[in-house]
Design a protein around this motif. Structure first.
Motif, PDB file in Angstrom:
ATOM      1  N   UNK A 200       0.806  -1.218   0.000  1.00  0.00           N
ATOM      2  CA  UNK A 200       0.000   0.000   0.000  1.00  0.00           C
ATOM      3  C   UNK A 200       0.844   1.276   0.000  1.00  0.00           C
ATOM      4  N   UNK A 201       1.871   1.421   0.860  1.00  0.00           N
ATOM      5  CA  UNK A 201       2.690   2.634   0.802  1.00  0.00           C
ATOM      6  C   UNK A 201       3.379   2.819  -0.544  1.00  0.00           C
ATOM      7  N   UNK A 202       3.746   1.717  -1.175  1.00  0.00           N
ATOM      8  CA  UNK A 202       4.421   1.796  -2.479  1.00  0.00           C
ATOM      9  C   UNK A 202       3.457   2.288  -3.546  1.00  0.00           C
ATOM     10  N   UNK A 203       2.223   1.796  -3.518  1.00  0.00           N
ATOM     11  CA  UNK A 203       1.218   2.265  -4.477  1.00  0.00           C
ATOM     12  C   UNK A 203       0.964   3.757  -4.313  1.00  0.00           C
ATOM     13  N   UNK A 204       0.959   4.211  -3.079  1.00  0.00           N
ATOM     14  CA  UNK A 204       0.721   5.629  -2.813  1.00  0.00           C
ATOM     15  C   UNK A 204       1.899   6.483  -3.261  1.00  0.00           C
ATOM     16  N   UNK A 205       3.108   6.037  -2.961  1.00  0.00           N
ATOM     17  CA  UNK A 205       4.307   6.809  -3.316  1.00  0.00           C
ATOM     18  C   UNK A 205       4.497   6.906  -4.825  1.00  0.00           C
ATOM     19  N   UNK A 206       4.079   5.884  -5.554  1.00  0.00           N
ATOM     20  CA  UNK A 206       4.307   5.851  -6.998  1.00  0.00           C
ATOM     21  C   UNK A 206       3.174   6.459  -7.804  1.00  0.00           C
ATOM     22  N   UNK A 207       2.160   7.002  -7.126  1.00  0.00           N
ATOM     23  CA  UNK A 207       1.051   7.620  -7.851  1.00  0.00           C
ATOM     24  C   UNK A 207       1.593   8.791  -8.679  1.00  0.00           C
ATOM     25  N   UNK A 208       1.317   8.828  -9.985  1.00  0.00           N
ATOM     26  CA  UNK A 208       1.847   9.916 -10.815  1.00  0.00           C
ATOM     27  C   UNK A 208       1.334  11.278 -10.358  1.00  0.00           C
ATOM     28  N   UNK A 209       2.133  12.313 -10.601  1.00  0.00           N
ATOM     29  CA  UNK A 209       1.678  13.669 -10.321  1.00  0.00           C
ATOM     30  C   UNK A 209       0.407  13.940 -11.122  1.00  0.00           C
ATOM     31  N   UNK A 210      -0.520  14.691 -10.518  1.00  0.00           N
ATOM     32  CA  UNK A 210      -1.799  14.919 -11.190  1.00  0.00           C
ATOM     33  C   UNK A 210      -1.655  15.782 -12.442  1.00  0.00           C
ATOM     34  N   UNK A 211      -0.458  16.354 -12.653  1.00  0.00           N
ATOM     35  CA  UNK A 211      -0.232  17.114 -13.885  1.00  0.00           C
ATOM     36  C   UNK A 211       0.174  16.210 -15.049  1.00  0.00           C
ATOM     37  N   UNK A 212       0.391  14.921 -14.784  1.00  0.00           N
ATOM     38  CA  UNK A 212       0.777  13.999 -15.851  1.00  0.00           C
ATOM     39  C   UNK A 212      -0.364  13.856 -16.859  1.00  0.00           C
ATOM     40  N   UNK A 213      -0.055  13.199 -17.975  1.00  0.00           N
ATOM     41  CA  UNK A 213      -1.049  13.054 -19.032  1.00  0.00           C
ATOM     42  C   UNK A 213      -2.252  12.236 -18.558  1.00  0.00           C
ATOM     43  N   UNK A 214      -3.379  12.450 -19.212  1.00  0.00           N
ATOM     44  CA  UNK A 214      -4.587  11.705 -18.868  1.00  0.00           C
ATOM     45  C   UNK A 214      -4.359  10.207 -18.993  1.00  0.00           C
ATOM     46  N   UNK A 215      -3.623   9.823 -20.015  1.00  0.00           N
ATOM     47  CA  UNK A 215      -3.381   8.399 -20.260  1.00  0.00           C
ATOM     48  C   UNK A 215      -2.554   7.774 -19.131  1.00  0.00           C
ATOM     49  N   UNK A 216      -1.525   8.487 -18.672  1.00  0.00           N
ATOM     50  CA  UNK A 216      -0.699   7.971 -17.582  1.00  0.00           C
ATOM     51  C   UNK A 216      -1.530   7.788 -16.319  1.00  0.00           C
ATOM     52  N   UNK A 217      -2.333   8.798 -15.965  1.00  0.00           N
ATOM     53  CA  UNK A 217      -3.184   8.705 -14.779  1.00  0.00           C
ATOM     54  C   UNK A 217      -4.217   7.595 -14.942  1.00  0.00           C
ATOM     55  N   UNK A 218      -4.775   7.494 -16.130  1.00  0.00           N
ATOM     56  CA  UNK A 218      -5.791   6.473 -16.400  1.00  0.00           C
ATOM     57  C   UNK A 218      -5.219   5.070 -16.208  1.00  0.00           C
ATOM     58  N   UNK A 219      -4.035   4.836 -16.761  1.00  0.00           N
ATOM     59  CA  UNK A 219      -3.418   3.512 -16.653  1.00  0.00           C
ATOM     60  C   UNK A 219      -3.100   3.171 -15.201  1.00  0.00           C
ATOM     61  N   UNK A 220      -2.569   4.130 -14.459  1.00  0.00           N
ATOM     62  CA  UNK A 220      -2.174   3.832 -13.079  1.00  0.00           C
ATOM     63  C   UNK A 220      -3.403   3.546 -12.209  1.00  0.00           C
ATOM     64  N   UNK A 221      -4.425   4.379 -12.343  1.00  0.00           N
ATOM     65  CA  UNK A 221      -5.640   4.170 -11.559  1.00  0.00           C
ATOM     66  C   UNK A 221      -6.291   2.843 -11.944  1.00  0.00           C
ATOM     67  N   UNK A 222      -6.338   2.573 -13.230  1.00  0.00           N
ATOM     68  CA  UNK A 222      -6.902   1.309 -13.684  1.00  0.00           C
ATOM     69  C   UNK A 222      -6.164   0.120 -13.070  1.00  0.00           C
ATOM     70  N   UNK A 223      -4.847   0.184 -13.042  1.00  0.00           N
ATOM     71  CA  UNK A 223      -4.064  -0.922 -12.490  1.00  0.00           C
ATOM     72  C   UNK A 223      -4.208  -1.031 -10.972  1.00  0.00           C
TER      73      UNK A 223
END
Length: 610
Positions: A172-195
């Motif tokens: 859980x801490x690793x998933x939180x630390x590796x969350x992309x910055x919210x300024x990243x592309x929509x696709x990057x955020x979409x993939x990470x949240x999906x995973x």
């Protein structure tokens, strides 16, 4: 000779070129102080041109001496974990997973390093793009192999979790630390949240924490893109598009009537932050739909568990967040699956509102949610609306009784009676939207019910809620109740308007007299939904304000007309924001694993017995 991955798969194993002794010999020498072969081994493993056959050969040797890969071999292990195994041949992937299984079983000290490596593959890999002579690092959003790469990453994580039962605690801490910055592309955020959501399917113990992390990030996006900013961006984009069309086709070819009736060409939001949020809302709704349904049928047990997790996140993050426009619709959407869910949510809100142990600011926010949800959710039937109004009015009358019996002169003070005023406004707001449904079918019984609420006592009491509530709400409530002769508010409204305007102290010093049109800091959480993609799921569930039927009720007095134009909030929403959007092709979260941009289809059978 060296071979590439394709030759390796289609031909017998071929000896690869390598330098130094075996891994076991190299480790033994390193332990004795001779690190030449050790450094050579590390260098060869870090070669970006390393072949599939070489990787397999190395991994097989490492597996045979995994007990020797202690903390002293940290540098070597980190080099192995950086090997480009994802997306390689199936033989490489299987050998790498076998190595990971052996490593975490024999050397748990490397568990977190292995988890970080796997999680690093939850977003598209980074590529360097040269623009104007400047190298820019960005994610490779167009990689068509992403679904396969994600599948392999999840297989690896499942293997690790199988061999190390405590994986969830460290993950859980690793998933939180590796969350992309919210300024990243929509696709990057979409993939990470999906995973992240996909992880919760096979490690359900962390689902609530994962939802909390995701919704926390989404709220940051939500509050940084105000409703007015989104609307302005869409208006500007529409204006630019019209100008481009006029330039291309010529004014003489334009048929304004036809053009006005055509749906929007794109579902992409003009506001970049709104676009990111829209993508994430679509992923969340697809996840919710597929967790709760199997082969189109609602699974009650799974739905209840997800509801509990989301309600916990609602209490912790959504409810205390002021001025979020869209994230709260996650609960709205889930509650549409069954009436019992909506009623459970309403009951939860009611318990917070009437609890004196809760902070006043939360109770006021809860009243906003209660009134807005009753007003806007099409899937809430009239009997449920009446039951909630009965609870609210009973509490309101009890509050008035307590003030009358206190022996003190009650005064209009928001700081003392904030929850009371918010509850009154929730009642007024609900009646504005639902009065027609309550009266149709049997006008006589409907009017008898409205009379039984004793609204006249509420508006006439010394606490004077009409003075505090939002003017647009009080004006429309007054017009509707006058039409049906339920209560007459205009005398009180006019008296309130004659009183001295509120004095607001300036931060720069001194007093400045301004009209405070929103003294309650009114917040209607389910105001019209502006996001295009995810909005296609909300639109069929959403009660819009029926302007043409209610505008004629408003008096034509100059003062009140100006008040409506300047201060009105929901009354300006003449049509739903999703007008013209066509129905969606049914899909699911499972297909979303292949195409994260797809969204689940709207639910059916909203009010079947739970």
């Amino acid at each position: 000779m060296e071979v590439d991955g394709r030759d390796f798969l289609n031909s017998p194993p071929v000896k690869t070129v390598r330098f130094g002794g075996s891994v076991a010999e190299t480790l033994a020498k390193h332990k004795q102080g001779d690190s030449s072969d050790y450094e050579l081994l590390t260098h060869q493993l870090a070669d970006p041109e390393i072949k599939d056959a070489q990787i397999i050969s190395w991994l097989q040797e490492f597996r045979s001496c995994v007990t020797q890969l202690t903390k002293d071999q940290e540098q070597l292990i980190y080099t192995i974990l950086r090997l480009p195994w994802v997306g390689r041949s199936q033989a490489v992937v299987e050998e790498y997973m076998a190595f990971l299984s052996n490593l975490v079983s024999a050397q748990t000290v490397y568990l977190c390093a292995c988890l970080k490596m796997v999680v690093s593959h939850f977003t598209p890999k980074r590529v360097t793009i040269c623009e104007g002579g400047v190298d820019i690092s960005d994610s490779d959003d167009e990689d068509e192999n992403l679904p396969r790469n994600f599948d392999q990453s999840h297989q690896a994580l499942q293997l690790i979790a199988r061999y190390v039962p405590s994986t969830s605690r460290f993950l859980m801490p690793i998933l939180q630390e590796n969350f992309p910055f919210i300024q990243k592309s929509s696709r990057t955020l979409e993939c990470y949240v999906h995973n992240l959501l996909r992880v919760t399917v096979y490690i359900p113990s962390i689902r609530r924490d994962v939802l909390e992390v995701i919704i926390g990030k989404m709220l940051k996006l939500d509050v940084s893109a105000s409703r007015s900013d989104i609307e302005e961006a869409e208006e500007n984009a529409g204006q630019n598009q019209r100008e481009e069309e006029q330039t291309e086709e010529g004014l003489f070819d334009m048929d304004e009537d036809v053009a006005a009736d055509q749906p929007p060409r794109t579902t992409v939001m003009a506001h970049p932050v709104a676009e990111r949020l829209d993508v994430l809302m679509a992923v969340m709704m697809a996840y919710i739909k597929d967790i709760c349904h199997i082969s189109g049928s609602l699974r009650v047990d799974r739905t209840k568990e997800l509801y509990k997790d989301l309600l916990s996140v609602f209490d912790k993050l959504i409810l205390p967040t002021h001025a979020s426009c869209h994230v709260q619709y996650i609960l709205f959407y889930l509650c549409s699956f069954r009436l019992a869910l909506a009623e459970a949510f309403l009951d939860h809100l009611w318990r917070i509102l009437q609890s004196p142990s809760q902070p006043a600011v939360l109770r006021q926010a809860t009243a906003g949610f209660l009134g807005s949800f009753l007003a806007r959710a099409k899937f809430i039937p009239v009997p449920t609306v009446r039951a909630c109004l009965d609870l609210l009015l009973s509490w309101i009358h009890g509050y008035i009784d307590s003030q009358d019996s206190s022996g003190r002169q009650a005064c209009c003070d928001i700081s003392l009676h904030g929850p009371f005023y918010s509850a009154c406004q929730a009642v007024f707001y609900t009646l504005i939207f639902r009065h027609r449904a309550m009266l149709e079918g049997n006008m006589k019984k409907g009017l008898e019910y409205l009379q039984s609420l004793n609204l006249e006592r509420v508006v006439m009491c010394q606490l004077n809620p009409l003075k505090v509530c939002l003017p647009s709400v009080t004006n429309m409530f007054a017009a509707i109740t006058r039409k049906y002769q339920v209560v007459f508010c205009y005398t009180i409204i006019e008296r309130n308007n004659r009183h001295v305007l509120p004095v607001v102290r300036s931060s720069a010093g001194g007093d400045c007299v301004i009209t405070n049109t929103n003294p309650l800091d009114s917040f209607f959480p389910f105001d019209p939904y502006l996001l295009k993609r995810s909005g296609q799921l909300i639109e069929p569930l959403y009660q819009v304000w029926e302007e043409l039927a209610d505008m004629e009720l408003l008096p034509a007095k100059t003062g009140q007309q100006g008040s409506r134009e300047d201060e009105d909030d929901f009354l300006c929403e003449e049509t739903p924001k999703t007008e013209g959007i066509v129905g969606m092709t049914p899909s699911s979260y499972d297909s979303n694993l292949r195409s994260p941009s797809s969204v689940g289809s709207p639910p059916f059978g909203l009010q079947k017995p739970f």
